[in-house]
Scaffold this motif. Sequence first.
Motif, short mmCIF file in Angstrom:
data_model
loop_
_atom_site.label_atom_id
_atom_site.label_comp_id
_atom_site.label_asym_id
_atom_site.label_seq_id
_atom_site.Cartn_x
_atom_site.Cartn_y
_atom_site.Cartn_z
N ALA A 1 20.22 23.27 31.97
CA ALA A 1 21.37 24.12 31.63
C ALA A 1 21.74 25.01 32.81
CB ALA A 1 21.05 24.96 30.39
N ILE A 2 20.73 25.53 33.50
CA ILE A 2 21.02 26.45 34.62
C ILE A 2 21.68 25.71 35.78
CG2 ILE A 2 19.93 27.89 36.40
CD1 ILE A 2 17.99 28.85 34.20
N ILE A 3 21.21 24.51 36.08
CA ILE A 3 21.83 23.74 37.18
C ILE A 3 23.27 23.38 36.80
CG2 ILE A 3 21.76 21.60 38.53
CD1 ILE A 3 19.33 23.04 39.27
N MET A 4 23.48 22.97 35.56
CA MET A 4 24.80 22.48 35.17
C MET A 4 25.81 23.60 34.95
SD MET A 4 23.81 19.25 32.80
CE MET A 4 25.51 18.87 32.43
N LEU A 5 25.36 24.69 34.36
CA LEU A 5 26.30 25.78 34.07
C LEU A 5 26.42 26.72 35.26
CD1 LEU A 5 25.13 26.69 30.46
CD2 LEU A 5 27.18 25.48 31.09
N GLY A 6 25.42 26.77 36.08
CA GLY A 6 25.43 27.67 37.23
C GLY A 6 24.79 29.00 36.88
N LEU A 7 24.29 29.67 37.89
CA LEU A 7 23.58 30.94 37.67
C LEU A 7 24.48 31.99 37.03
CD1 LEU A 7 21.45 31.65 40.88
CD2 LEU A 7 20.68 30.99 38.61
N PRO A 47 28.98 20.92 45.81
CA PRO A 47 27.91 19.99 45.42
C PRO A 47 26.85 20.70 44.56
CG PRO A 47 28.34 19.88 47.78
CD PRO A 47 29.12 21.03 47.26
N TYR A 48 26.41 20.04 43.51
CA TYR A 48 25.31 20.62 42.71
C TYR A 48 24.06 20.70 43.57
CZ TYR A 48 28.00 19.95 38.40
OH TYR A 48 28.94 20.01 37.42
N GLN A 49 23.30 21.74 43.41
CA GLN A 49 22.05 21.82 44.14
C GLN A 49 20.91 22.24 43.21
OE1 GLN A 49 22.79 23.76 47.66
NE2 GLN A 49 24.95 23.87 47.21
N ASN A 50 19.74 21.89 43.67
CA ASN A 50 18.56 22.36 42.95
C ASN A 50 18.44 23.87 43.21
OD1 ASN A 50 16.16 22.89 41.80
ND2 ASN A 50 14.93 21.58 43.15
N LEU A 51 18.68 24.66 42.18
CA LEU A 51 18.69 26.12 42.35
C LEU A 51 17.28 26.70 42.32
CD1 LEU A 51 21.65 26.81 39.89
CD2 LEU A 51 21.76 26.84 42.38
N PHE A 52 16.32 25.87 41.93
CA PHE A 52 14.96 26.39 41.76
C PHE A 52 14.16 26.31 43.06
CE2 PHE A 52 16.38 24.96 37.59
CZ PHE A 52 16.27 26.16 36.90
N CYS A 53 13.20 27.19 43.15
CA CYS A 53 12.36 27.28 44.34
C CYS A 53 11.59 25.96 44.55
CB CYS A 53 11.38 28.43 44.15
SG CYS A 53 10.16 28.54 45.44
N SER A 62 16.96 35.03 41.30
CA SER A 62 16.71 33.62 41.61
C SER A 62 16.77 32.82 40.32
CB SER A 62 15.33 33.47 42.25
OG SER A 62 14.33 33.65 41.27
N ALA A 63 17.01 31.51 40.51
CA ALA A 63 17.06 30.63 39.34
C ALA A 63 15.72 30.64 38.62
CB ALA A 63 17.44 29.23 39.77
N ASN A 64 14.63 30.74 39.38
CA ASN A 64 13.30 30.74 38.75
C ASN A 64 13.14 31.95 37.83
OD1 ASN A 64 13.02 28.92 41.08
ND2 ASN A 64 10.91 28.80 40.37
N ASP A 65 13.56 33.12 38.34
CA ASP A 65 13.45 34.33 37.51
C ASP A 65 14.33 34.23 36.27
OD1 ASP A 65 11.56 35.76 38.74
OD2 ASP A 65 12.88 37.24 39.68
N ILE A 96 11.09 19.98 40.05
CA ILE A 96 11.37 18.54 39.88
C ILE A 96 12.62 18.34 39.03
CG2 ILE A 96 10.53 16.41 38.80
CD1 ILE A 96 7.68 17.34 39.53
N GLU A 97 12.70 19.10 37.95
CA GLU A 97 13.86 18.92 37.07
C GLU A 97 15.15 19.33 37.76
OE1 GLU A 97 13.58 20.49 33.13
OE2 GLU A 97 15.25 19.21 32.52
N GLY A 98 15.09 20.44 38.51
CA GLY A 98 16.27 20.89 39.25
C GLY A 98 16.76 19.81 40.19
N GLU A 99 15.84 19.17 40.86
CA GLU A 99 16.18 18.10 41.82
C GLU A 99 16.85 16.94 41.08
OE1 GLU A 99 15.00 19.29 44.80
OE2 GLU A 99 16.33 17.77 45.67
N THR A 100 16.25 16.55 39.95
CA THR A 100 16.78 15.41 39.19
C THR A 100 18.18 15.70 38.67
OG1 THR A 100 14.53 15.09 38.43
CG2 THR A 100 16.22 13.85 37.27
#
Lengths: 295, 305
Positions: free
Chosen positions: A77-83, B181-187, A38-41, B201-205
Amino acid sequence: MDIAEQLHKTIQDYIDRMPSLSTTVTKVLEVCNSPKTSANDLNRVISLDPVLTGHVLKLINSAYYSLPNQVSSLARAIIMLGLNTVKNLALSTAVVGALGKKSCFTALPMDAFWAHSICVGVTAKALAAARSVPSAQREEYFVGGMLHDLGKIPLNTCFAEEYAQALQLAALEQGSLLRAEQLLVGVDHGLAGRLIGEKWRLAPSIIDSLALHHAPEQAPDEYRDLVATVALANLYTNIYEIGSAGDMFPETPFLMSILDIMGLRWADLMPLHEIVQVELDKAQVFLKLTERENS
Amino acid sequence: MRVKFWGVRGSIPCPGPHTCKYGGNTACIEIRFDDLPRQIIIDAGSGLRELGNFMMGHDLPKGPITTSIYLSHTHWDHIMGFPFFTPIYIPSTRIEVFGPVSHERDTLETIVGGQMTYRYFPVRQAELAASISYANLKEGRFDLGDGIVLTTKYLNHPILCLGYRFEYQGKVLCTAYDTEPYQNLFCTDPNEPEYDELMAIEGETVAREQNEALEHFVTGADLLVHDAQYTAGEYAPSKVGWGHTPMETAIAVARRRQVKRLALFHHEPMRTDGQFDLLCQDYAQRGGEGGPEIFFAREGEEIIL
């Protein structure tokens, strides 16, 4: 080439192959090799390794991405670059670390260095929260704290003998490691930190955290609060001897001057104990779990 | 600008009786200019082979071939046509290849030319007769001369990938594939043990900002060639994170951003002509009044802007 240039070049040549910390490598490999990460991990495991954090920020800020604003947050960085991109980068850095771990950290014990770095990151973030820094900026405080001593890694690896002597001198004199580094290595970890930050194109605020956490008064106005917070978190960590990065003897006048910059009293830091300990325990559990699973 | 589709599929070529109408070759788009002796090619998927054959008959008799290839990214379906592009075997040909390169240390030349090693192919890169240059491309705005302006934008794909916006005499061709589409990857569920408020919050933004930037990039295009590999029904359960867009999203973006024509592109290789015809009856009507003309890109089709 004069001696100073030669020292800089040795450090700069080393920076790009600087390995991940072996303390975190096992967990990095586990998290990044799992297709279900997961992105969190991923964020968590990277944020526990200052070298890896630096590498990920370097990637997103590097010329390849040529973004208008430098990124100092791992989540971004994770959102923009991807997992996948971040996982692959973490894997390649971690593998280098696993191969290179015997040769590095000769004088500074790595686990203690890791605990020190984490603690400064957590403390800086907790201080930011306590002082009502907007939540969107607190990650930067964590990153600044987490990476502040990165400059010690090339010194410790490239000049192992001199660095061991510098650590001994600082211990003997019960004085500043920075000064001992200047005397015996010729480069201190603030300068080495700046070289790393510049080569990796880290955000200016993070570069100043690496370069000026022993002289926050020299930081430009816009970053002074961040750098002073990192400096204070560093002193706090050293005074309570959580981990160690070789700097064992904080000077009281320096501590007072930072408290002054920040408008704080030493007693204001007491409520941080519990927060910092909880965060540190969580990080240790997160990493140690893996060691059990792999043993 | 004349825009011609030489390959419209995603992932892998899929020739056969069920793909004759829409085409089975992977991505390759050609741009020509009525009043300029210039040619621009976007992507070197398997469609590039047919384009090369056409150029051998149409262009070479008039003089040496000069062209530029802009790669969206270096995944295989976007570079596999290169070794079969006949002009590279002609000594007088001059080709510039542009494209993004990820953090790996390999250069664009190694990545594209690396297909031409004895392991994979009988001719080595070094043996090619044409003069070929490679340049790593980043996000930015570039003056290509002759009044052609190119803007590039990073897209959301599991490898560094660029969208291209070509502007010439007030007309705009924009490509946005392969992307998602970009998505919030975080829980985002506070009840989950791994939930972290700041990360959420940051993932969403960040996702919102990036989607806004991506939409801004395609605004006002006369022709937008957009990733539309899946329907929303196919995308949601199992294809999230693969780097492709549901058709519904591509259409919504085109409508919001005053796009005049939307070519749905990078087709799923499993999709047959019959299925496209059925989808077309529905999706081509979704532009709304005053909205974009919507169609599924077809191999061999030419659009004049």
